[in-house]
Design an enzyme around this catalytic site. Structure first.
Site, short mmCIF file in Angstrom:
data_model
loop_
_atom_site.label_atom_id
_atom_site.label_comp_id
_atom_site.label_asym_id
_atom_site.label_seq_id
_atom_site.Cartn_x
_atom_site.Cartn_y
_atom_site.Cartn_z
N SER A 92 49.29 9.87 56.22
CA SER A 92 49.66 10.72 57.35
C SER A 92 50.54 9.94 58.32
O SER A 92 51.62 9.49 57.96
CB SER A 92 48.40 11.27 58.01
N ASP A 123 49.86 12.29 51.56
CA ASP A 123 49.72 13.58 52.24
C ASP A 123 50.43 13.66 53.59
O ASP A 123 49.86 14.07 54.59
CB ASP A 123 48.24 13.96 52.40
N HIS A 167 42.81 16.68 53.89
CA HIS A 167 43.97 15.88 54.28
C HIS A 167 43.71 14.39 54.08
O HIS A 167 44.62 13.63 53.72
CB HIS A 167 44.32 16.18 55.75
#
Length: 400
Positions: free
Chosen positions: A156, A181, A363
């Site tokens: 991220s 991700d 996530h």
């Protein structure tokens, strides 16, 4: 950031099924337990997963800063791990144990500035440029002018910082790059709802166990094993309140009186507290309520992500083209194919990077499915002859 896309995508992802007999068997956020059985939400030490811990001192424009790193392994390339926003290096704990058992490599998991146990003089500056420079400074402080081969792996926000670091040539011995991700298009779309998501989180917790339980049941981390070590790096004990001594002593007196009357009922205590506060200045009453909240909920988030909003655009805008422009082997791991934006879709069709989709994850892919992420990274390393397999590990994905 680590929670950035969770609010956008979590509802569309199927629940991750329990894996019998594995470390991830408790990872389902809503896994049903038998009568009388309870899951263990107690925290676990970093030392269960990493071999050592070090505080690396670096010199930069603002003076000296100290960055916390966790390490494992003694041979092979260095996998420099960068966590997502609000998380810490401890989010890589279970992944570290998994990758070390598959390929010969060294792990350096870094607490980015204002996160975990890292201490910097200018904790307000979370720009992509500053954090990328931090990574370069840490590598230089640890290895000098001759660093070993290094692969940057980021999740991220950490994935964005890894790309900015690579694109700026801040790690001279860089041999590979992995984003987990994080996709520019999806991230930019999610920024509008980020503040609402952050406002929906609890601001405080009664205990570390309470924080760990929330992280699993809310779906932020679907793997209980990872949550038990990771959440320790996300929350901290509430700090004391600075106040005028007069007001502070009055409030402390009220708290002491309330504690002495332990045998009274809850309603009596509540009335007594309200009576004691009558006539006090409103500032003192507010201070008392804050202190009482801290007494009942002594843990809070280490970083207020809402205050970092001005940096969000800089983390992600232009990220896809930056990633594609890095002239090194690249890997993109996603929780769902729907996360791909136009630039990355074209780049993937042109074979500019390797992509792996790991479904049934939230996530926090590397926490939810650490074994699968370790297999994907290990396969990538072996495919490019960056590392040697150990323990009989075999490449498991197509194209290897």
């Amino acid at each position: 950031m680590s929670t950035l896309e969770k609010s956008m995508h979590l509802g569309r992802l199927p629940s991750r099924p329990p894996l019998p007999g594995s470390g991830g068997s408790e990872s389902g956020a809503k896994m049903r337990m038998g009568p009388g059985r309870k899951r263990d939400f107690s925290p676990v030490s970093w030392s269960q997963y990493f071999e050592s811990m070090e505080d690396v001192e670096v010199e930069n424009e603002t003076g000296k800063d100290t960055f916390r790193v966790y390490k494992s392994g003694s041979e092979g390339p260095v996998l420099l791990l960068l966590h997502g926003g609000g998380h810490s290096a401890l989010s890589w704990a279970v992944f570290t144990a998994a990758i070390i058992s598959r390929v010969q490599c060294r792990i350096v998991a870094l607490d980015l500035r204002s996160h975990g146990e890292t201490k910097v003089k200018n904790s307000e500056d979370l720009s992509a440029e500053t954090m990328a420079k931090d990574v370069g400074y840490v590598v230089e402080a640890m290895y000098g002018d001759l660093p070993p081969p290094i692969m940057l792996i980021g999740h991220s926000m950490g994935g964005a910082i890894a790309v900015h670091t690579a694109a700026s040539n801040l790690v001279p011995s860089l041999l590979g790059l992995c984003m987990i991700d994080v996709v520019e298009g999806t991230a930019m779309d999610a920024l509008n709802s980020m503040q609402n998501f952050l406002r929906g989180r609890p601001k405080t917790f009664k205990s570390l166990e309470n924080a760990i339980e929330w992280s699993v049941k809310s779906g932020q981390i679907r793997n209980l094993e990872s949550a038990r070590v990771s959440m320790v790096g996300q929350v901290k004990q509430c700090e004391g309140i600075t106040s005028p001594e007069g007001s502070k002593s009055i409030v402390e007196g009220i708290i002491e009186e309330e504690e002495e009357d332990e045998e009274g009922s809850e309603s009596v205590n509540k009335r007594k507290k309200e009576d004691d506060m009558e006539g006090l200045p409103s500032e003192t009453q507010n201070l008392f309520l804050i202190l009482q909240t801290k007494k009942d909920h002594p843990y809070t988030w280490r970083i207020e992500l809402a205050k970092t909003e001005k940096y969000w655009d800089g983390w992600f805008r232009g990220l896809s083209n930056l990633f594609l422009s890095c002239p090194i082997p690249k890997l993109l791991l996603l929780a769902g194919v729907d996360r791909l934006d136009k630039d990355l879709t074209i780049g993937q069709m042109q074979g500019k990077f390797q992509m792996q989709v790991l479904p049934q994850c939230g996530h926090a892919v590397h926490e939810d499915a650490p074994d699968k992420v370790a297999e994907a990274v290990a396969t990538f390393l072996i495919r490019h002859r960056f590392a040697e397999p150990i323990g009989g590990f075999q490449c498991v994905f197509p194209g290897c």
